[in-house]
Design a protein around this motif. Structure first.
Motif, PDB file in Angstrom:
ATOM      1  N   TRP A  36      58.525  39.214  43.049  1.00 31.89           N
ATOM      2  CA  TRP A  36      57.320  38.743  43.853  1.00 31.89           C
ATOM      3  C   TRP A  36      57.135  37.278  44.466  1.00 31.89           C
ATOM      4  O   TRP A  36      56.506  36.611  44.612  1.00 31.89           O
ATOM      5  CB  TRP A  36      55.900  38.875  43.172  1.00 31.89           C
ATOM      6  N   CYS A  37      58.428  36.843  44.274  1.00 35.54           N
ATOM      7  CA  CYS A  37      58.637  35.189  44.743  1.00 35.54           C
ATOM      8  C   CYS A  37      57.962  34.885  45.960  1.00 35.54           C
ATOM      9  O   CYS A  37      58.052  35.746  47.205  1.00 35.54           O
ATOM     10  CB  CYS A  37      60.123  34.893  44.841  1.00 35.54           C
ATOM     11  N   ASP A  38      57.152  34.091  46.126  1.00 36.61           N
ATOM     12  CA  ASP A  38      56.554  33.626  47.553  1.00 36.61           C
ATOM     13  C   ASP A  38      57.325  32.561  48.145  1.00 36.61           C
ATOM     14  O   ASP A  38      56.703  32.139  49.167  1.00 36.61           O
ATOM     15  CB  ASP A  38      55.106  33.176  47.319  1.00 36.61           C
ATOM     16  N   SER A  39      58.532  32.411  47.560  1.00 38.55           N
ATOM     17  CA  SER A  39      59.349  31.522  48.458  1.00 38.55           C
ATOM     18  C   SER A  39      60.880  32.001  48.613  1.00 38.55           C
ATOM     19  O   SER A  39      61.921  31.389  48.562  1.00 38.55           O
ATOM     20  CB  SER A  39      59.696  30.063  47.778  1.00 38.55           C
ATOM     21  N   GLU A 165      49.578  37.052  40.403  1.00 40.67           N
ATOM     22  CA  GLU A 165      50.342  36.905  41.500  1.00 40.67           C
ATOM     23  C   GLU A 165      49.884  37.499  42.851  1.00 40.67           C
ATOM     24  O   GLU A 165      49.036  38.304  42.919  1.00 40.67           O
ATOM     25  CB  GLU A 165      51.528  38.094  40.937  1.00 40.67           C
ATOM     26  N   TRP A 166      50.303  36.727  43.915  1.00 35.04           N
ATOM     27  CA  TRP A 166      49.755  36.917  44.904  1.00 35.04           C
ATOM     28  C   TRP A 166      49.274  38.279  45.706  1.00 35.04           C
ATOM     29  O   TRP A 166      48.376  38.694  46.224  1.00 35.04           O
ATOM     30  CB  TRP A 166      50.378  36.000  46.049  1.00 35.04           C
ATOM     31  N   SER A 167      50.406  39.262  45.610  1.00 31.08           N
ATOM     32  CA  SER A 167      50.160  40.715  46.102  1.00 31.08           C
ATOM     33  C   SER A 167      49.181  41.476  44.962  1.00 31.08           C
ATOM     34  O   SER A 167      48.696  42.460  45.449  1.00 31.08           O
ATOM     35  CB  SER A 167      51.465  41.415  45.879  1.00 31.08           C
ATOM     36  N   GLN A 194      45.938  30.175  43.891  1.00 29.98           N
ATOM     37  CA  GLN A 194      46.684  29.423  45.086  1.00 29.98           C
ATOM     38  C   GLN A 194      45.759  29.010  46.230  1.00 29.98           C
ATOM     39  O   GLN A 194      45.791  29.820  47.201  1.00 29.98           O
ATOM     40  CB  GLN A 194      47.878  30.255  45.509  1.00 29.98           C
ATOM     41  N   LYS A 197      46.617  28.743  50.224  1.00 29.41           N
ATOM     42  CA  LYS A 197      47.116  29.924  50.877  1.00 29.41           C
ATOM     43  C   LYS A 197      45.919  30.506  51.861  1.00 29.41           C
ATOM     44  O   LYS A 197      46.325  30.710  52.894  1.00 29.41           O
ATOM     45  CB  LYS A 197      47.479  31.215  49.934  1.00 29.41           C
ATOM     46  N   LEU A 214      56.950  38.464  50.086  1.00 27.58           N
ATOM     47  CA  LEU A 214      56.846  38.196  48.694  1.00 27.58           C
ATOM     48  C   LEU A 214      58.320  39.013  47.992  1.00 27.58           C
ATOM     49  O   LEU A 214      58.520  40.304  48.281  1.00 27.58           O
ATOM     50  CB  LEU A 214      55.448  38.650  48.141  1.00 27.58           C
ATOM     51  N   TYR A 222      52.824  39.215  52.381  1.00 30.15           N
ATOM     52  CA  TYR A 222      53.314  37.622  52.462  1.00 30.15           C
ATOM     53  C   TYR A 222      52.274  36.865  51.693  1.00 30.15           C
ATOM     54  O   TYR A 222      51.436  37.298  51.233  1.00 30.15           O
ATOM     55  CB  TYR A 222      53.329  37.177  54.059  1.00 30.15           C
TER      56      TYR A 222
END
Length: 222
Positions: A36-39, A165-167, A194, A197, A214, A222
């Motif tokens: 799920w990395c956002d980068s 986690e963003w998702s 976050q 965002k 992600l 995203y």
């Protein structure tokens, strides 16, 4: 020289220093590959650009100083796979404080003023780095990971931020797990978010890189 994915001026959206003006230097490369990395643009083969810029540490420090930011955040990817000592020295020479965001899984090179350690189960932090952390950030992608990650930290008085986690930011089960944990345990645990965002703050700087999905998975958003 460092391989740099992007450098831009925004504000810190997370943790103890949230809301403060910050210059970001995001390096390329990460062996951890969180799903799920956002980068993901720093490591995923489908999203790494054809040309990777390598920039001298003194040049990075000069750009950061010109922004008038309160401090500089070195992040990734996983920045600690690189020797960051010359960059930290250049930032300090320019009168800037240097903050690090890391998984803690690799030796930290450089005398940072602040270290945010975010442990990942795919490559756990080195024990030597746990003592260097000024704060911890746990990414909660399912309720069970809170206990899994918090047990070995020995955080004591250092903040432990619990971020959805963003998702999963609208997943009531994840959000309730964070709320319940903070209510049950109190300090040093804090609910996190976050904040940059929803502001879309990073993208106001034209030097911010194009965002990747992600974990490199378009199905996660995203």
């Amino acid at each position: 020289m460092l391989p740099v994915h992007e450098q831009f001026y925004s504000f810190q959206g997370e943790g103890t220093h949230a809301g403060r003006a910050a210059y970001f230097i995001r390096t390329f490369g990460c062996p951890v590959h969180c799903p799920w990395c956002d980068s993901a643009g720093t490591w995923h083969p489908d999203y790494i650009p054809d040309r990777i810029n390598r920039i001298a540490e003194e040049e990075l420090a000069a750009a950061a100083a010109a922004s008038k930011a309160e401090f500089v955040i070195v992040t990734g990817g996983e920045p600690s796979i690189h020797n960051l000592q010359p960059l930290v020295a250049a930032l300090h020479q320019a009168g800037l404080k240097a903050h690090l965001e890391t998984s803690g899984a690799f030796p930290i090179q450089g005398e940072f003023d602040w270290v945010t350690l975010s442990p990942k189960r795919w490559k756990l932090p080195l024990s030597e780095n746990l003592s260097k952390a000024d704060e911890f950030k746990i990414i909660v992608d399912s309720p069970g990971v809170i206990e899994e990650y918090t047990q070995p930290l020995n955080a004591k008085e250092r903040p432990v931020w619990l971020h959805p986690e963003w998702s999963q930011r609208e997943n009531g089960e994840v959000l309730n797990a964070i709320t319940d944990w903070v209510k049950a345990h109190g300090a040093p645990y804090r609910a996190g978010w976050q904040m940059h965002k929803p502001y879309k703050a990073d993208f106001l700087d034209p030097n911010s890189a194009q965002v990747a999905p992600l974990g490199g998975d378009p199905n996660k958003g995203y």
